[in-house]
Design an enzyme around this catalytic site. Structure first.
Site, mmCIF file in Angstrom:
data_model
loop_
_atom_site.group_PDB
_atom_site.id
_atom_site.type_symbol
_atom_site.label_atom_id
_atom_site.label_comp_id
_atom_site.label_asym_id
_atom_site.label_seq_id
_atom_site.Cartn_x
_atom_site.Cartn_y
_atom_site.Cartn_z
ATOM 1 C CG ASN A 37 16.457 -21.751 29.985
ATOM 2 O OD1 ASN A 37 16.703 -22.021 31.184
ATOM 3 N ND2 ASN A 37 15.376 -22.430 29.204
ATOM 4 C CB SER A 42 29.879 -8.986 24.969
ATOM 5 O OG SER A 42 29.660 -9.153 23.633
ATOM 6 C CB SER A 43 28.703 -4.597 25.605
ATOM 7 O OG SER A 43 28.951 -5.300 27.105
ATOM 8 C CD GLU A 97 27.331 -6.038 30.858
ATOM 9 O OE1 GLU A 97 28.573 -6.234 30.352
ATOM 10 O OE2 GLU A 97 26.656 -5.479 30.094
#
Length: 152
Positions: A37, A42-43, A97
């Site tokens: 799952n 975020s990054s 991404e």
């Protein structure tokens, strides 16, 4: 509170399916991220996180991931996804991404610029750069997925 991940890996996959969701699921399976799952994050790569070639993830695990993905139902359409991480000498890294109706090379060019801009905005010096990408030409219903899986 969730623990801070200590490991990461870059994965990518593409697939076809009867529906966009089935195509996405096949892309996840190809990327070795299909039986868990995913929790989209975020990054930021945690400081000291160690790169590993492959993670051993138990089925059903809740796995933090930064990813880019897209699907298409247009036969002949070219789609791509890419993820990249920039790592400074010390401290945290920055993950970016990207996905779109483009080539793998174009996705990699765009994502490199994204990482460089993120580092410039933070006044960080880029010491290490890693990228993973995938391209797919749609037969009927296709999907691409590229992700940075984080683990403990």
């Amino acid at each position: 509170m969730l623990p801070t991940p200590t490991k990461f890996t870059l994965v990518a996959g593409a697939g076809e399916g009867q529906t966009p969701l089935n195509a996405f699921d096949r892309a996840l399976l190809e990327a070795r991220a299909g039986n868990v799952n995913l929790i989209r994050v975020s990054s930021i790569l945690p400081p000291g996180a160690e790169y590993v070639e492959e993670l051993s993830l138990p089925p059903g695990a809740l796995v933090p991931v930064a990813y880019g993905a897209t699907t298409s139902t247009t036969p002949g359409d070219r789609i791509a996804a890419a993820v990249a991480v920039g790592i400074p000498e010390e401290g945290f890294g920055v993950i970016m991404e990207y996905s779109g109706h483009t080539s793998r090379q174009e996705a990699e060019r765009i994502i490199r610029q994204m990482v460089e801009e993120a580092f410039a905005m933070r006044n960080l010096e880029l010491k290490k750069y890693m990228v993973k990408s995938v391209e797919h030409q749609v037969a009927r219903t296709g999907a691409v997925f590229a992700g940075i899986l984080l683990w403990y």
